[in-house]
Every structure is written in C-alpha cells, then in structure tokens.
Design a protein around this motif. Structure first.
Motif, PDB file in Angstrom:
ATOM      1  N   LEU A 298     117.949 -50.062  92.838  1.00  0.00           N
ATOM      2  CA  LEU A 298     118.533 -48.790  92.414  1.00  0.00           C
ATOM      3  C   LEU A 298     117.489 -47.679  92.399  1.00  0.00           C
TER       4      LEU A 298
ATOM      5  N   SER B 137     117.501 -44.398  94.795  1.00  0.00           N
ATOM      6  CA  SER B 137     117.588 -43.079  94.169  1.00  0.00           C
ATOM      7  C   SER B 137     116.433 -42.176  94.571  1.00  0.00           C
TER       8      SER B 137
ATOM      9  N   ILE C  17     123.823 -42.960  94.134  1.00  0.00           N
ATOM     10  CA  ILE C  17     123.535 -43.873  93.017  1.00  0.00           C
ATOM     11  C   ILE C  17     124.116 -43.313  91.729  1.00  0.00           C
TER      12      ILE C  17
END
Length: 131
Positions: free
Chosen positions: A50, A54, A64
């Motif tokens: 993640l 991002s 995201i």
C-alpha cells in the motif's frame, strides 16, 4: 525395560481430549501473542505494498485513498491494527515477566486479563479511528 520407565508409561494419558482442556489466561495470552505475530508478518507485506503504491504517483495515491472506502479494506486495516495493539500490549507484558515479575500464578493470570482488557480497548479505539 526398567521399573521407572514402566511407571512413567502407565501415568501418561491414553487420549487427550483437547476440547475439554481448559487453558489458563496466561496460556491463551501467549498463544494469541504468537498468532498476532503471524498476522503482523503478513500484514507488513500488505502495508508495504500500500505504501509503495501510494508513493508511485498522485493517481495511484488517489486510487489507494479510494480503496479505503471499501468495507473489506477497512475491516482488514482494523484487523491489522488490532493485531498490532494486542501484540504490543502482550509483548510488554512478556518483557515485564522477563524481569521476574508477574510470574506467579495469581499475578500472571491478573496481568493476562488486564492485557486482554487493554487490547480490547485499543481495538475499539482503532475501529473508531478506521470508521
């Protein structure tokens, strides 16, 4: 076979019914500490992915960010935060036990129960924060 070996074999239980064994709070705390550690091992991969996505571009950051509108993603993040909170609280309990405190039966059970309550409170706080 010696007489002492025969006595030991006679004293062993023939069948352990794991459903009837009642674990003390200290054993449950220790087992769940290991489980939360395994959960966090896999969670690190999710969180690094993640973070990587991002930071790739503004569009991927927006993607995201929109991903966090999904209930399942919020639930997974809440689970990760709950595992992290539990692991930290019980890890601190284990560190105190390494100094020789809370090793007696009564104080060990009490510290495990207090750790459960603190971890539950942290879980509720994490749930409020995520939603």
């Amino acid at each position: 076979m010696e007489q002492s070996e025969q006595n030991v074999k006679k004293q062993r239980p023939v069948h352990l019914d794991l459903q009837t064994i009642r674990f003390p709070a200290t054993a449950i705390a220790s087992i769940l500490h290991r489980v939360s550690g395994v959960i966090m091992l896999f969670a690190v991969g999710i969180l690094i992915w993640l973070l990587s996505e991002s930071l790739a571009s503004a569009e991927s950051f927006a993607g995201i960010q929109s991903l966090f509108d999904n209930f399942i993603v919020k639930f997974v993040v809440w689970g990760i935060l709950t595992a992290l909170g539990y692991h930290l609280v019980v890890g601190l309990r284990h560190l105190v036990m390494d100094t020789g405190r809370w090793e007696e039966l009564d104080s060990g059970n009490a510290s495990a129960k207090v750790a459960f309550v603190i971890a539950a409170a942290l879980s509720i706080i994490a749930g409020i924060w995520v939603w």
